[in-house]
Write a protein that holds these residues in place. Sequence first.
Motif, PDB file in Angstrom:
ATOM      1  N   LEU A  54       0.838  -1.201   0.000  1.00 60.36           N
ATOM      2  CA  LEU A  54       0.000   0.000   0.000  1.00 60.36           C
ATOM      3  C   LEU A  54       0.871   1.248   0.000  1.00 60.36           C
TER       4      LEU A  54
ATOM      5  N   LEU B 139       2.490   1.556  -3.393  1.00 61.81           N
ATOM      6  CA  LEU B 139       1.502   2.047  -4.359  1.00 61.81           C
ATOM      7  C   LEU B 139       1.286   3.547  -4.181  1.00 61.81           C
ATOM      8  N   SER B 140       1.236   3.974  -2.923  1.00 61.77           N
ATOM      9  CA  SER B 140       1.060   5.399  -2.639  1.00 61.77           C
ATOM     10  C   SER B 140       2.201   6.207  -3.243  1.00 61.77           C
TER      11      SER B 140
ATOM     12  N   ALA C 267      -1.805   6.861   1.377  1.00 59.37           N
ATOM     13  CA  ALA C 267      -2.141   5.495   1.789  1.00 59.37           C
ATOM     14  C   ALA C 267      -3.500   5.475   2.469  1.00 59.37           C
TER      15      ALA C 267
ATOM     16  N   LEU D 133      -5.965   5.547  -0.425  1.00 56.19           N
ATOM     17  CA  LEU D 133      -5.986   4.300  -1.188  1.00 56.19           C
ATOM     18  C   LEU D 133      -6.457   3.131  -0.325  1.00 56.19           C
TER      19      LEU D 133
ATOM     20  N   LEU E 195      -9.925   1.720  -0.818  1.00 58.97           N
ATOM     21  CA  LEU E 195     -10.252   0.980  -2.041  1.00 58.97           C
ATOM     22  C   LEU E 195     -10.255  -0.518  -1.771  1.00 58.97           C
TER      23      LEU E 195
ATOM     24  N   ASP F 216      -9.146  -4.403  -2.837  1.00 61.66           N
ATOM     25  CA  ASP F 216      -7.924  -4.990  -3.403  1.00 61.66           C
ATOM     26  C   ASP F 216      -7.950  -4.945  -4.918  1.00 61.66           C
TER      27      ASP F 216
ATOM     28  N   GLU G 271      -9.512  -2.898  -6.831  1.00 57.39           N
ATOM     29  CA  GLU G 271      -9.302  -1.536  -7.330  1.00 57.39           C
ATOM     30  C   GLU G 271      -7.837  -1.138  -7.232  1.00 57.39           C
ATOM     31  N   ARG G 272      -7.220  -1.509  -6.126  1.00 57.90           N
ATOM     32  CA  ARG G 272      -5.797  -1.170  -5.974  1.00 57.90           C
ATOM     33  C   ARG G 272      -4.964  -1.860  -7.033  1.00 57.90           C
ATOM     34  N   GLN G 273      -5.356  -3.091  -7.356  1.00 59.56           N
ATOM     35  CA  GLN G 273      -4.604  -3.800  -8.394  1.00 59.56           C
ATOM     36  C   GLN G 273      -4.772  -3.141  -9.750  1.00 59.56           C
TER      37      GLN G 273
ATOM     38  N   LEU H 140      -5.332  -0.014 -10.261  1.00 59.54           N
ATOM     39  CA  LEU H 140      -4.534   1.211 -10.220  1.00 59.54           C
ATOM     40  C   LEU H 140      -3.047   0.891 -10.409  1.00 59.54           C
ATOM     41  N   ALA H 141      -2.581  -0.106  -9.693  1.00 58.96           N
ATOM     42  CA  ALA H 141      -1.164  -0.478  -9.776  1.00 58.96           C
ATOM     43  C   ALA H 141      -0.784  -0.882 -11.198  1.00 58.96           C
TER      44      ALA H 141
END
Lengths: 152, 152
Positions: free
Chosen positions: A11, A14-15, B122, B125, B128, B130, B132-134, B136-137
């Motif tokens: 996290l 990613l930030s 953080a 984020l 969000l 998991d 969604e974070r993926q 984004l990543a």
Amino acid sequence: MNDQPLPDAGLLALSRDFREALRHSIYLVRRLDADGELSAAQLSTLKMLLDAVDDGVRVGEIARNLGVKVPSATEQIIKLERAGLVRREADPDDSRAVRVKLTGEGHAAVESANTRRNAVMAGILGSLSDRERQALAAALPVIGRINESLQP
Amino acid sequence: MNDQPLPDAGLLALSRDFREALRHSIYLVRRLDADGELSAAQLSTLKMLLDAVDDGVRVGEIARNLGVKVPSATEQIIKLERAGLVRREADPDDSRAVRVKLTGEGHAAVESANTRRNAVMAGILGSLSDRERQALAAALPVIGRINESLQP
DNA sequence: GCCTAACTGTTAGGCTTCCTAACTATGAAC
DNA sequence: GTTCATAGTTAGGAAGCCTAACAGTTAGGC
């Protein structure tokens, strides 16, 4: 690749990466605004008005949409008015309020600027692979959700 | 007039959506910069210097990294110097050039500001999923590639 | 009805950031 | 050793944003 769920340490990473991406996006934003015709805020304002042709939009609502305070919105609106792209009318229901509406000239200006900037962006995105475009497309709703959650 | 073929409809839609996402990201950027301590440009400058502690960085290079002209970079550097966060030294190899280096105080300031802004991001984020974070990543390298391609 | 408080928008003044143009000083080419 | 290019600073100005103060309008309490 890394298909497992992101751990907490991820996290923070990613930030950091997202911050970096946002920061470098100034190049992209500047490229799009290189028009010279309309500032980003002005084009955004006109686009807003495009969706509310009949009733117009109140100054406060424009400010909220732009992410600025009301006096800053007033400033932009006055410039647009002087350029003949919008006009201000009294709100029939609330005499304190002002309704900002698009003029015919403003309508043409927003269509033209919008089309041109989309073309510039399409030119940039056109150099990506399908896979990359899909990854970008999948992330846009997420970014949109983040932005909405921060909007006041 | 239309001497080149219109871009694919999906590409145009992606362009529009990406432009919209970028535009609304001002909320995010402003939230991150709400520190008040260091402007985004100043923090970026200090972070650059962090990676070049020994030799320092030349003004022109800083300007390029910030996406601004040299006089604008000079302006920021002077402010940082007055705040005691950087110092300017003559370049031993080229007397025209100036090497900007981080002071001890600057080192501490960049670490602190960076940590805090990462924490803010953080926090955002973290709300969000998991999934969604993926998403984004997966998009960040794409955005990074776009930005690099535009950097002068 | 009236008085007060809240709200909408404008004006005024100031700060920051960016730009271009002009300048100084140094380096490089011939 | 001119001449041209390069690195950076200084000066002046434009654009955007902010807060504070203001005028006018609305709405609620009495």
